[in-house]
Design an enzyme around this catalytic site. Structure first.
Site, PDB file in Angstrom:
ATOM      1  N   HIS B 120       5.924   2.510  14.621  1.00  0.00           N
ATOM      2  CA  HIS B 120       4.920   1.461  14.385  1.00  0.00           C
ATOM      3  C   HIS B 120       3.537   2.082  14.175  1.00  0.00           C
ATOM      4  O   HIS B 120       2.849   1.794  13.180  1.00  0.00           O
ATOM      5  CB  HIS B 120       4.901   0.512  15.588  1.00  0.00           C
ATOM      6  CG  HIS B 120       3.859  -0.554  15.519  1.00  0.00           C
ATOM      7  ND1 HIS B 120       4.138  -1.849  15.147  1.00  0.00           N
ATOM      8  CD2 HIS B 120       2.512  -0.523  15.762  1.00  0.00           C
ATOM      9  CE1 HIS B 120       3.026  -2.565  15.170  1.00  0.00           C
ATOM     10  NE2 HIS B 120       2.020  -1.783  15.542  1.00  0.00           N
ATOM     11  N   GLU B 121       3.130   2.942  15.103  1.00  0.00           N
ATOM     12  CA  GLU B 121       1.766   3.499  15.012  1.00  0.00           C
ATOM     13  C   GLU B 121       1.610   4.374  13.769  1.00  0.00           C
ATOM     14  O   GLU B 121       0.549   4.363  13.132  1.00  0.00           O
ATOM     15  CB  GLU B 121       1.430   4.296  16.280  1.00  0.00           C
ATOM     16  CG  GLU B 121       1.393   3.466  17.553  1.00  0.00           C
ATOM     17  CD  GLU B 121       0.482   2.252  17.483  1.00  0.00           C
ATOM     18  OE1 GLU B 121      -0.536   2.309  16.766  1.00  0.00           O
ATOM     19  OE2 GLU B 121       0.801   1.232  18.136  1.00  0.00           O
ATOM     20  N   HIS B 124       0.675   2.463  10.867  1.00  0.00           N
ATOM     21  CA  HIS B 124      -0.784   2.277  10.757  1.00  0.00           C
ATOM     22  C   HIS B 124      -1.442   3.538  10.194  1.00  0.00           C
ATOM     23  O   HIS B 124      -2.362   3.457   9.377  1.00  0.00           O
ATOM     24  CB  HIS B 124      -1.399   1.984  12.130  1.00  0.00           C
ATOM     25  CG  HIS B 124      -1.071   0.643  12.696  1.00  0.00           C
ATOM     26  ND1 HIS B 124      -1.165  -0.523  11.962  1.00  0.00           N
ATOM     27  CD2 HIS B 124      -0.668   0.271  13.947  1.00  0.00           C
ATOM     28  CE1 HIS B 124      -0.824  -1.548  12.739  1.00  0.00           C
ATOM     29  NE2 HIS B 124      -0.512  -1.094  13.937  1.00  0.00           N
TER      30      HIS B 124
END
Lengths: 77, 169
Positions: B120-121, B124
């Site tokens: 997920h990170e 980003h």
């Protein structure tokens, strides 16, 4: 007049936690003087999580707010 | 997801990363493997590759920290915020930070699945925002899923390819 958290049937800590959550993850224009900024931000959150956009802090919203999550906002910068 | 024209992205075809600090909860080799696995999930869909560096400044600096850690976004102890990452750019851009106050796990036993959160990170770090699709790895809340079958959703693949194009392989 009822205090804001009393109007929603909440405790003061619950209401403040919700305010902090919305401020952080659903930031709105800081110059906004909308009378119900809390409700507007809450509707944004409900829209994002595909919940009915009531602007009312109900149990479904509180459950999501208590989940561990990423620290980035869901909308905006 | 925001339209891709409003999102910054890496312009180089090779993006470097460095793991600058580790969690006490997992062996270093496991963290290295899971970060590589998370990056591979994205890179196999796009014409972008990742190269790990051991020293110096990398495009994506990855680390664990607790409380205030120098980026104006202090962590909050166990629960709440698990991690955050910065969109592509110089300096802090691309960097991914994980809250050392969480209990990190490799998918077995109790704890936050590091692979899920890292994927997920790093999304980003590549320029993706949050998705409201619960099946997306870019959904903002953490849910313990099935580690074995963990994969990008069709929406994740579509969004990352909108930003970088499709992998030629």
């Amino acid at each position: 007049l009822l205090l804001p958290w009393e109007a929603g049937g909440l405790s003061e800590p619950q209401w403040k936690q919700a305010q902090e959550y919305l401020k952080r993850f659903y930031p709105s224009d800081s110059k906004s003087r909308a009378p119900n900024r809390f409700g507007a931000q809450l509707k944004e959150m409900q829209k994002f999580f595909r919940l009915p956009e009531t602007g009312v802090l109900d149990s479904r919203v509180i459950i999501i707010m208590r989940k561990p999550r990423c620290g980035l906002p869901d909308i905006g910068e | 997801y925001l339209p891709s024209k409003h999102r910054p992205k890496w312009t180089s075809k090779v993006v470097t990363y460095r793991i600058v600090s580790y969690t006490r909860d997992l062996p270093r080799v496991t963290v290295n493997q899971l970060v590589a696995k998370a990056l591979n999930m994205w890179s196999k869909e796009i014409p972008l590759s990742f190269r790990r560096v051991i020293l110096g400044t990398a495009d994506i600096m990855i680390g664990f920290a607790r409380g205030a850690h120098g980026d104006f976004y202090p962590f909050d102890g166990p629960g709440g915020t698990l991690a955050h990452a910065f969109e592509p750019g110089p300096g802090l851009g691309g960097d991914a930070h994980f809250d050392e106050d969480e209990r990190w796990a490799d998918g077995r036993g109790v704890g936050i699945n590091f692979l899920f959160v890292a994927t997920h990170e790093l999304g980003h770090s590549l320029g993706l925002g949050h998705s409201s699709d619960p099946d997306s790895v870019m959904y903002p809340t953490y849910g313990a899923g099935d580690s074995e079958n963990f994969q990008l959703s069709p929406g994740d693949i579509r969004e990352i390819q909108e930003l970088y194009g499709k992998s030629s392989s």
